[in-house]
Design a protein around this motif. Sequence first.
Motif, PDB file in Angstrom:
ATOM      1  N   VAL A 197       0.809  -1.016   0.212  1.00 33.08           N
ATOM      2  CA  VAL A 197      -0.010  -0.078   0.052  1.00 33.08           C
ATOM      3  C   VAL A 197       0.847   1.233  -0.024  1.00 33.08           C
ATOM      4  O   VAL A 197       1.671   1.547   1.211  1.00 33.08           O
ATOM      5  CB  VAL A 197      -0.887   0.046   1.068  1.00 33.08           C
ATOM      6  N   TYR A 198       0.694   2.118  -0.933  1.00 31.74           N
ATOM      7  CA  TYR A 198       1.522   3.099  -1.404  1.00 31.74           C
ATOM      8  C   TYR A 198       0.988   4.417  -1.383  1.00 31.74           C
ATOM      9  O   TYR A 198      -0.189   4.533  -1.760  1.00 31.74           O
ATOM     10  CB  TYR A 198       2.438   2.953  -2.610  1.00 31.74           C
ATOM     11  N   GLU A 199       1.528   5.541  -1.022  1.00 32.39           N
ATOM     12  CA  GLU A 199       1.537   6.864  -1.227  1.00 32.39           C
ATOM     13  C   GLU A 199       2.613   7.565  -2.058  1.00 32.39           C
ATOM     14  O   GLU A 199       3.560   7.147  -1.688  1.00 32.39           O
ATOM     15  CB  GLU A 199       1.219   7.746  -0.102  1.00 32.39           C
ATOM     16  N   VAL A 200       2.341   8.105  -3.258  1.00 36.40           N
ATOM     17  CA  VAL A 200       3.240   8.632  -3.998  1.00 36.40           C
ATOM     18  C   VAL A 200       2.749  10.122  -4.278  1.00 36.40           C
ATOM     19  O   VAL A 200       1.721  10.597  -4.545  1.00 36.40           O
ATOM     20  CB  VAL A 200       3.223   7.933  -5.619  1.00 36.40           C
ATOM     21  N   TYR A 201       4.039  10.830  -4.089  1.00 34.88           N
ATOM     22  CA  TYR A 201       3.753  12.472  -4.186  1.00 34.88           C
ATOM     23  C   TYR A 201       4.597  12.864  -5.313  1.00 34.88           C
ATOM     24  O   TYR A 201       5.672  12.616  -5.532  1.00 34.88           O
ATOM     25  CB  TYR A 201       4.339  13.223  -2.987  1.00 34.88           C
ATOM     26  N   ILE A 202       3.853  13.742  -6.070  1.00 25.72           N
ATOM     27  CA  ILE A 202       4.405  13.802  -7.363  1.00 25.72           C
ATOM     28  C   ILE A 202       4.273  15.610  -7.716  1.00 25.72           C
ATOM     29  O   ILE A 202       3.057  15.979  -7.601  1.00 25.72           O
ATOM     30  CB  ILE A 202       4.034  13.021  -8.576  1.00 25.72           C
ATOM     31  N   VAL A 203       5.215  16.162  -8.131  1.00 22.23           N
ATOM     32  CA  VAL A 203       4.780  17.701  -8.683  1.00 22.23           C
ATOM     33  C   VAL A 203       5.150  17.728 -10.178  1.00 22.23           C
ATOM     34  O   VAL A 203       5.930  17.225 -10.818  1.00 22.23           O
ATOM     35  CB  VAL A 203       5.901  18.558  -8.095  1.00 22.23           C
ATOM     36  N   GLY A 204       4.392  18.323 -11.031  1.00 19.46           N
ATOM     37  CA  GLY A 204       4.610  18.589 -12.177  1.00 19.46           C
ATOM     38  C   GLY A 204       4.640  20.201 -12.476  1.00 19.46           C
ATOM     39  O   GLY A 204       4.215  20.853 -11.702  1.00 19.46           O
ATOM     40  N   ARG A 205       5.764  20.338 -13.331  1.00 18.10           N
ATOM     41  CA  ARG A 205       6.030  21.803 -13.750  1.00 18.10           C
ATOM     42  C   ARG A 205       6.900  21.735 -14.983  1.00 18.10           C
ATOM     43  O   ARG A 205       7.426  20.727 -15.503  1.00 18.10           O
ATOM     44  CB  ARG A 205       7.049  22.691 -12.742  1.00 18.10           C
ATOM     45  N   GLN A 206       6.845  22.873 -15.687  1.00 21.23           N
ATOM     46  CA  GLN A 206       7.114  22.974 -17.076  1.00 21.23           C
ATOM     47  C   GLN A 206       8.762  22.529 -17.099  1.00 21.23           C
ATOM     48  O   GLN A 206       9.366  23.444 -16.433  1.00 21.23           O
ATOM     49  CB  GLN A 206       7.040  24.367 -17.652  1.00 21.23           C
ATOM     50  N   PHE A 207       9.290  21.586 -17.830  1.00 16.64           N
ATOM     51  CA  PHE A 207       8.671  20.379 -18.402  1.00 16.64           C
ATOM     52  C   PHE A 207       9.037  19.248 -17.699  1.00 16.64           C
ATOM     53  O   PHE A 207       9.543  18.447 -18.487  1.00 16.64           O
ATOM     54  CB  PHE A 207       8.911  20.817 -19.771  1.00 16.64           C
ATOM     55  N   VAL A 208       8.972  18.884 -16.494  1.00 17.68           N
ATOM     56  CA  VAL A 208       9.306  17.820 -15.821  1.00 17.68           C
ATOM     57  C   VAL A 208       8.301  17.308 -14.835  1.00 17.68           C
ATOM     58  O   VAL A 208       7.309  17.999 -14.329  1.00 17.68           O
ATOM     59  CB  VAL A 208      10.616  18.049 -14.914  1.00 17.68           C
ATOM     60  N   TRP A 209       8.313  16.088 -14.367  1.00 22.80           N
ATOM     61  CA  TRP A 209       7.677  15.359 -13.370  1.00 22.80           C
ATOM     62  C   TRP A 209       8.681  15.002 -12.394  1.00 22.80           C
ATOM     63  O   TRP A 209       9.913  14.572 -12.888  1.00 22.80           O
ATOM     64  CB  TRP A 209       6.987  13.993 -13.646  1.00 22.80           C
ATOM     65  N   ILE A 210       8.641  15.482 -11.141  1.00 22.92           N
ATOM     66  CA  ILE A 210       9.276  15.271 -10.150  1.00 22.92           C
ATOM     67  C   ILE A 210       8.715  14.031  -8.917  1.00 22.92           C
ATOM     68  O   ILE A 210       7.668  14.787  -8.401  1.00 22.92           O
ATOM     69  CB  ILE A 210       9.745  16.559  -9.309  1.00 22.92           C
TER      70      ILE A 210
END
Length: 161
Positions: free
Chosen positions: A69-82
């Motif tokens: 069971v996972y939680e995944v935190y992601i941020v998008g910004r021009q022009f990458v996913w982090i």
Amino acid sequence: MARNGLVYEYMFIAIIVAVLAGFISSLAYYSYALNVNPACEAIKADQQALDDIVRKAQTTPVVEKAEGVYEVYIVGRQFVWIPSNIVLKDPKQVTFYVATTDVIHGFEIAGTNVNFMVIPGYIAKFTWYPPKNAEGEYLILCNEYCGVGHQFMKASLVIER
Ligand code: CUA
């Protein structure tokens, strides 16, 4: 003559009703039976909550709450996913929390039913139950035009079994 015309009217009404019923039941079939969920939960977020997602995405993007069971935190910004690379070991349930620091992006994991918009001022929350045969490397892409580098905006998800 007039009566004949009326027969055609009823015939066409019946055809239209049948076509509409066909469309609506196929939509219902896709969303319920095939579990295709295009929409996510959009949680209104203030700057502090958004900063929190950015911090987690940069430091501890993957949190295992229980076995599989996972939680995944992601941020998008021009022009990458982090982050640009996510590895999950034997995932059963994965809840994504995705935020953007600039414009609207589209978060999609190609070949899965994970596909939702990421809107400024909101945290997009989506829980994914990966099928048992989901394994190997998946392409995460941006499917919402977000500027001149839109086509370079991608990341990788690796599922290990
Ligand atoms: Cu981000 Cu297109």
